[in-house]
Design an enzyme around this catalytic site. Structure first.
Site, mmCIF file in Angstrom:
data_model
loop_
_atom_site.group_PDB
_atom_site.id
_atom_site.type_symbol
_atom_site.label_atom_id
_atom_site.label_comp_id
_atom_site.label_asym_id
_atom_site.label_seq_id
_atom_site.Cartn_x
_atom_site.Cartn_y
_atom_site.Cartn_z
ATOM 1 N N THR A 23 -5.326 1.106 3.726
ATOM 2 C CA THR A 23 -3.940 1.076 4.186
ATOM 3 C C THR A 23 -3.995 0.965 5.702
ATOM 4 O OG1 THR A 23 -1.750 2.051 4.107
ATOM 5 C CG2 THR A 23 -3.568 3.620 4.222
ATOM 6 N N ALA A 147 8.974 0.705 -3.236
ATOM 7 C CA ALA A 147 8.768 -0.350 -2.237
ATOM 8 C C ALA A 147 8.202 0.291 -0.964
ATOM 9 C CB ALA A 147 10.089 -1.054 -1.946
ATOM 10 N N TRP A 148 7.878 -0.539 0.042
ATOM 11 C CA TRP A 148 7.162 -0.023 1.216
ATOM 12 C C TRP A 148 8.051 0.307 2.407
ATOM 13 C CZ3 TRP A 148 8.799 -3.700 4.394
ATOM 14 C CH2 TRP A 148 8.864 -5.026 3.945
ATOM 15 N N ASN A 149 9.349 0.074 2.299
ATOM 16 C CA ASN A 149 10.153 0.267 3.520
ATOM 17 C C ASN A 149 10.561 1.726 3.752
ATOM 18 O OD1 ASN A 149 11.848 0.125 1.331
ATOM 19 N ND2 ASN A 149 13.490 -0.948 2.414
ATOM 20 N N LYS A 172 4.236 5.533 -8.595
ATOM 21 C CA LYS A 172 3.315 4.638 -7.876
ATOM 22 C C LYS A 172 3.987 4.144 -6.609
ATOM 23 C CE LYS A 172 2.551 0.163 -7.913
ATOM 24 N NZ LYS A 172 2.187 -0.102 -6.515
ATOM 25 N N GLU A 175 1.446 -0.470 -2.600
ATOM 26 C CA GLU A 175 0.055 -0.513 -2.151
ATOM 27 C C GLU A 175 -0.033 -0.434 -0.615
ATOM 28 O OE1 GLU A 175 -1.551 -4.314 -3.121
ATOM 29 O OE2 GLU A 175 -3.618 -3.739 -2.724
ATOM 30 N N VAL A 226 13.723 -8.921 -6.383
ATOM 31 C CA VAL A 226 14.407 -9.387 -7.594
ATOM 32 C C VAL A 226 13.390 -9.916 -8.611
ATOM 33 C CG1 VAL A 226 15.993 -11.135 -8.487
ATOM 34 C CG2 VAL A 226 16.565 -9.885 -6.406
ATOM 35 N N GLY A 227 12.411 -10.687 -8.133
ATOM 36 C CA GLY A 227 11.409 -11.256 -9.043
ATOM 37 C C GLY A 227 10.629 -10.162 -9.750
ATOM 38 N N GLU A 246 16.459 -1.199 -8.403
ATOM 39 C CA GLU A 246 17.072 -1.291 -7.072
ATOM 40 C C GLU A 246 16.393 -2.456 -6.374
ATOM 41 O OE1 GLU A 246 19.544 0.268 -6.078
ATOM 42 O OE2 GLU A 246 19.662 2.036 -7.345
ATOM 43 N N CYS A 280 17.068 -3.069 2.337
ATOM 44 C CA CYS A 280 17.601 -3.914 1.268
ATOM 45 C C CYS A 280 19.098 -4.189 1.400
ATOM 46 C CB CYS A 280 17.334 -3.252 -0.074
ATOM 47 S SG CYS A 280 17.877 -1.541 -0.101
ATOM 48 N N GLY A 452 20.472 -5.541 -8.933
ATOM 49 C CA GLY A 452 19.953 -4.376 -9.649
ATOM 50 C C GLY A 452 20.747 -3.948 -10.853
ATOM 51 N N GLU A 456 21.278 4.928 -8.163
ATOM 52 C CA GLU A 456 20.556 6.118 -7.720
ATOM 53 C C GLU A 456 21.557 7.023 -6.983
ATOM 54 O OE1 GLU A 456 16.912 4.350 -5.791
ATOM 55 O OE2 GLU A 456 16.016 5.227 -7.590
HETATM 56 P P1 NDP Z 1 7.867 -5.678 -4.508
HETATM 57 O O1 NDP Z 1 8.791 -6.108 -5.575
HETATM 58 O O2 NDP Z 1 6.816 -6.613 -4.076
HETATM 59 O O3 NDP Z 1 7.106 -4.346 -4.925
HETATM 60 C C1 NDP Z 1 7.800 -3.182 -5.298
HETATM 61 C C2 NDP Z 1 6.869 -2.295 -6.102
HETATM 62 O O4 NDP Z 1 6.624 -2.883 -7.375
HETATM 63 C C3 NDP Z 1 5.489 -2.111 -5.466
HETATM 64 O O5 NDP Z 1 5.036 -0.806 -5.730
HETATM 65 C C4 NDP Z 1 4.673 -3.156 -6.194
HETATM 66 O O6 NDP Z 1 3.296 -2.919 -6.161
HETATM 67 C C5 NDP Z 1 5.230 -3.044 -7.590
HETATM 68 N N1 NDP Z 1 5.056 -4.224 -8.403
HETATM 69 C C6 NDP Z 1 4.912 -5.510 -8.006
HETATM 70 N N2 NDP Z 1 4.827 -6.316 -9.084
HETATM 71 C C7 NDP Z 1 4.908 -5.532 -10.182
HETATM 72 C C8 NDP Z 1 4.901 -5.780 -11.577
HETATM 73 N N3 NDP Z 1 4.777 -7.016 -12.056
HETATM 74 N N4 NDP Z 1 5.020 -4.730 -12.417
HETATM 75 C C9 NDP Z 1 5.175 -3.469 -11.950
HETATM 76 N N5 NDP Z 1 5.185 -3.178 -10.629
HETATM 77 C C10 NDP Z 1 5.069 -4.198 -9.750
HETATM 78 O O7 NDP Z 1 8.786 -5.223 -3.301
HETATM 79 P P2 NDP Z 1 8.338 -4.803 -1.836
HETATM 80 O O8 NDP Z 1 7.435 -3.620 -1.920
HETATM 81 O O9 NDP Z 1 7.860 -6.031 -1.148
HETATM 82 O O10 NDP Z 1 9.697 -4.287 -1.201
HETATM 83 C C11 NDP Z 1 10.627 -5.150 -0.643
HETATM 84 C C12 NDP Z 1 11.729 -5.459 -1.628
HETATM 85 O O11 NDP Z 1 12.301 -4.254 -2.105
HETATM 86 C C13 NDP Z 1 12.857 -6.228 -1.011
HETATM 87 O O12 NDP Z 1 13.282 -7.262 -1.865
HETATM 88 C C14 NDP Z 1 13.956 -5.217 -0.881
HETATM 89 O O13 NDP Z 1 15.233 -5.762 -0.867
HETATM 90 C C15 NDP Z 1 13.710 -4.332 -2.050
HETATM 91 N N6 NDP Z 1 14.286 -3.025 -1.825
HETATM 92 C C16 NDP Z 1 15.398 -2.652 -2.532
HETATM 93 C C17 NDP Z 1 16.019 -1.450 -2.299
HETATM 94 C C18 NDP Z 1 17.210 -1.026 -3.093
HETATM 95 O O14 NDP Z 1 17.444 0.181 -3.189
HETATM 96 N N7 NDP Z 1 18.000 -1.907 -3.668
HETATM 97 C C19 NDP Z 1 15.526 -0.538 -1.272
HETATM 98 C C20 NDP Z 1 14.333 -0.992 -0.624
HETATM 99 C C21 NDP Z 1 13.751 -2.204 -0.892
HETATM 100 P P3 NDP Z 1 2.444 -3.332 -4.860
HETATM 101 O O15 NDP Z 1 1.910 -2.054 -4.423
HETATM 102 O O16 NDP Z 1 1.425 -4.285 -5.339
HETATM 103 O O17 NDP Z 1 3.327 -3.916 -3.854
#
Ligand code: NDP
Length: 482
Positions: A23, A147-149, A172, A175, A226-227, A246, A280, A452, A456
């Site tokens: 990290t 997510a990481w933010n 989890k 990463e 979203v993906g 979310e 987000c 979403g 929450e």
């Molecule tokens: P990602 O979708 O890339 O990852 C989110 C989490 O999902 C990570 O822990 C990731 O693991 C894990 N992940 C990825 N693919 C899979 C899978 N196929 N199955 C299960 N888990 C999976 O998002 P980011 O971390 O890049 O965060 C940014 C995104 O999050 C932005 O689109 C943002 O808008 C959204 N977001 C939404 C919020 C909301 O409340 N609506 C708040 C904050 C962010 P890995 O460790 O590999 O990344």
């Protein structure tokens, strides 16, 4: 810092393989520590431990769970400085934000749901002699994927309602930001949460997938793109898991001609540059009424140019570093795209001079944007604002809604009737009138359309972490016609 291990059954344990990943500090590009990667077998071990933890935890009264969770919130507050610093090292966000928001809003969330733990109740239905009642029961072992933010805040937003309702959780973190979720597990253990009730597995998308497909997990709550949400929902279908998603956004922030312009400029700055724009719900499509547009741009540019970018550990820093080199490249790519599409660069537009290390991008404003420009339609998740002009209320509502997203929106006007009318017409899960990005725990948080599913925070979260059982009680004999 020692290699970070998994947190299962009330303590740190080794993963069953010796695979690790680093990290990295986004501001210095230096490795903070190595992290052990969980295998599918480790996920299974965490789920089994959580199943045992669930037995003990769900047998307690809500009041007992609430007292323990309140202790956890108290410990979190005491560890604010240390945890905020870790969050800054891992995410690159400014320390002033982390100290003020990340840890404390996590503590707020745990306190809020601690208070609700003892208030869970069912209903009674009078059926003319016979009666029925409902029980609001926990789901069992839940899974949280972050997510990481806002790593710690997301871990709290998911675990606090889950635990308050009597569930266990395997969590989890992303990463890229593994440090603070493990610290939260330590806090829960110290507060008296039984072993296994909150386990942390470290890893990537594969680890997340192992959780989503695990038959022992009853629900997944994901914060991510979203993906990723679509993939998680599709694979959760195999075991018909409950799902809360979310996801991302491209939210409109609308400034009418009667708005307090300084107030709207303050909000637009916060809604685009706070946490380097990695939020987000950010209002990244700023629609300004054509009659106040010139004034708005002038005030906005002069304040954006004064923002201090640099060392996230300096309390005077306003804008920190983006999460990774890959993300930096993506954000710079969108800036190039905006230039080539003909948008006018007002300020920023690249990496700041003098910062050779670290993934920094200047607060960037583009004017004269059009709705169809790719950088206006897609989520950038960086400090890049698009300003657009509009003429009428109906026009701006239609344009604001013309997106697959629906997370949030902002309306700036001094006409309250218009504020409420526009709020009702906007297709978004959260609408702020004359402010932006205020997310108290008391208020539901979540998106419409592809931003979403589920909510929450607030009372609404309780619905997502419980299931309703109806019990019919007969007071007479069964009358069988045969
Ligand atoms: P990602 O979708 O890339 O990852 C989110 C989490 O999902 C990570 O822990 C990731 O693991 C894990 N992940 C990825 N693919 C899979 C899978 N196929 N199955 C299960 N888990 C999976 O998002 P980011 O971390 O890049 O965060 C940014 C995104 O999050 C932005 O689109 C943002 O808008 C959204 N977001 C939404 C919020 C909301 O409340 N609506 C708040 C904050 C962010 P890995 O460790 O590999 O990344």
């Amino acid at each position: 810092m020692d290699t970070l291990r998994l947190y299962i059954d009330g303590g740190y344990v080794d993963a069953d393989s010796d695979i690790t990943f680093p990290t990295v500090n986004p501001a210095s590009e230096e490795t903070i520590t190595e992290v052990q990667q969980a295998s599918d077998g480790d996920v299974d071990r965490a789920v089994k431990s959580s199943q045992a933890g669930f037995e003990a935890w769900s047998a307690m009264t809500g009041a007992e769970r609430g007292r323990i969770l309140n202790r956890a919130a108290h410990i979190l507050r005491e560890r604010n400085d240390e945890l905020a610093q870790l969050e800054v090292l891992d995410t690159g966000k400014p320390i002033a934000e982390a100290i003020e928001v990340d840890v404390l809003s996590g503590a707020d969330c745990i306190e809020y749901f601690a208070g609700m733990a003892a208030t869970l109740r069912g209903d009674h239905y009078d059926l003319g002699g016979d009666f029925a009642y409902t029980r609001r029961e926990p789901l069992g072992v839940t899974g949280g994927i972050g997510a990481w933010n806002y790593p710690l805040q997301i871990a709290c937003w998911k675990s606090a309602p889950a635990l308050a309702c009597g569930n266990a959780m395997v969590f989890k973190p992303a990463e890229l930001t593994p440090l603070t979720a493990a610290r939260l597990a330590e806090v829960y253990t110290e507060a008296g949460v039984p072993d296994g009730v909150f386990n942390v597995v470290q890893g990537d998308a594969r680890t997340g997938q192992a959780m989503v497909s695990h038959p022992g997990i009853a629900k997944i709550s994901l914060t991510g793109e979203v993906g990723t949400g679509k993939k998680v929902m599709a694979s959760a279908a195999a075991t018909l898991k409950h799902v809360t998603l979310e996801l991302g956004g491209k939210s409109p922030l609308i400034v009418f001609d009667d708005a307090d312009i300084d107030n709207a400029v303050s909000a637009a700055l916060l809604a685009n540059f706070y946490t380097q724009g990695e939020v987000c719900s950010n209002g990244t499509r700023v629609f300004v009424h054509e009659s106040v547009h010139a004034d708005f741009i002038e005030r906005l540019a002069s304040r954006a140019r004064k923002m201090r970018i640099g060392d996230p550990l300096d309390p005077a820093t306003d804008v920190g570093a983006l999460i990774s080199e890959e993300h930096l490249t993506k954000v710079l790519g969108y800036i190039d795209m905006a230039r080539s599409a003909g948008a006018r660069l007002v300020c920023g537009g690249g990496r700041p001079a003098g910062l050779d290390r670290g993934w920094f991008v200047e607060p960037t404003v583009f004017d004269q944007c059009t709705d169809d420009m790719q950088f206006v339609t897609e989520e950038i998740f960086g400090p890049v604002m698009a300003v657009l002009t509009f003429g009428s209320e109906d026009e701006v509502i239609a344009r604001a809604n013309d997106t697959v997203y629906g997370l949030a929106a902002g309306v700036f006007t001094s006409d309250l009737a218009r504020g409420h009318r526009v709020a009702a017409a906007l297709e978004a899960g959260i609408v702020w009138i004359n402010t932006y990005n205020i997310t108290p725990i008391e208020m539901p948080f979540g998106g419409y359309k592809q931003s979403g599913l589920g909510r929450e925070n607030s009372h609404a979260a309780i619905e997502h972490y419980t299931q309703l059982k109806a019990v019919y009680v007969a007071t007479g004999d069964v009358e069988a016609p045969y």
